[in-house]
Write an enzyme that holds these catalytic residues in place. Sequence first.
Site, PDB file in Angstrom:
ATOM      1  N   GLY A  27       0.920  -1.122   0.059  1.00  0.00           N
ATOM      2  CA  GLY A  27       0.058   0.189  -0.005  1.00  0.00           C
ATOM      3  C   GLY A  27       0.883   1.311   0.137  1.00  0.00           C
ATOM      4  O   GLY A  27       1.948   0.981   0.028  1.00  0.00           O
ATOM      5  N   GLY A  28       0.075   2.397  -0.132  1.00  0.00           N
ATOM      6  CA  GLY A  28       1.077   3.521  -0.090  1.00  0.00           C
ATOM      7  C   GLY A  28       1.316   4.091   1.203  1.00  0.00           C
ATOM      8  O   GLY A  28       1.176   3.231   2.299  1.00  0.00           O
TER       9      GLY A  28
ATOM     10  N   ARG B 168       1.306   5.680   4.750  1.00  0.00           N
ATOM     11  CA  ARG B 168       0.278   5.833   5.693  1.00  0.00           C
ATOM     12  C   ARG B 168      -0.760   5.020   5.181  1.00  0.00           C
ATOM     13  O   ARG B 168      -2.216   5.911   5.694  1.00  0.00           O
ATOM     14  CB  ARG B 168      -0.045   7.219   5.940  1.00  0.00           C
ATOM     15  CG  ARG B 168       1.316   8.239   6.224  1.00  0.00           C
ATOM     16  CD  ARG B 168       2.276   7.736   7.380  1.00  0.00           C
ATOM     17  NE  ARG B 168       1.462   7.608   8.728  1.00  0.00           N
ATOM     18  CZ  ARG B 168       1.812   7.093   9.906  1.00  0.00           C
ATOM     19  NH1 ARG B 168       2.778   6.352   9.868  1.00  0.00           N
ATOM     20  NH2 ARG B 168       1.094   7.045  10.819  1.00  0.00           N
TER      21      ARG B 168
ATOM     22  N   HIS C 262       6.142   2.579  16.477  1.00  0.00           N
ATOM     23  CA  HIS C 262       5.928   1.393  16.096  1.00  0.00           C
ATOM     24  C   HIS C 262       5.919   0.352  17.010  1.00  0.00           C
ATOM     25  O   HIS C 262       4.716  -0.487  17.233  1.00  0.00           O
ATOM     26  CB  HIS C 262       6.897   0.980  14.804  1.00  0.00           C
ATOM     27  CG  HIS C 262       6.136   1.159  13.338  1.00  0.00           C
ATOM     28  ND1 HIS C 262       5.833   0.349  12.530  1.00  0.00           N
ATOM     29  CD2 HIS C 262       6.000   2.317  12.893  1.00  0.00           C
ATOM     30  CE1 HIS C 262       5.354   0.892  11.493  1.00  0.00           C
ATOM     31  NE2 HIS C 262       5.452   1.960  11.619  1.00  0.00           N
TER      32      HIS C 262
END
Length: 168
Positions: free
Chosen positions: A9-10, A12, A50
């Site tokens: 995915g991109g 964020r 994270h």
Amino acid sequence: MGRIILVTGGARSGKSAIAEARALSLAPRAIYIATAEPRDAEMTARIAAHQARRGGNWRTHAEPLDLTGALAATDGQGPRLVDCLTLWLTNLMLGGYDWQAAGRALVAALPAQADPVIFVTNEVGAGIVPDNVLAREFRDAAGTLNQWVAAVADEVTLAVAGLPLKVK
């Protein structure tokens, strides 16, 4: 053989959170193979965020370059989440390593994994053509590496606005 799962995915897009949830759906504890290096204050803060979000169900194995070795060293200890392939690729390219040989070795090692491996990677080909050679080489290399891993993956998920969309 363990399942191979790719979450892309991109920036964020929610891909890390989706991958983390997927790993913990397989077992109550998992191994987080971190490819990022805390080279500046901003990256140090990202890594800390994270880690705080993940909580105590994770054991971290930091490995910026030898991803195939990290998978071999952790196999048999539960699901592994590799976050992320594009940072690993960056480390290889900026370090002057042969990313194609490393990528091929990684893909060749995946069928022998006993425990699941979940990869997070960035989808970098949906934007404009970069204006410099290094950025174009990176975009092309990331696209190639993602295709290699997706080809051998049992599952591929595209993260969009925090939602997982099953691709394969």
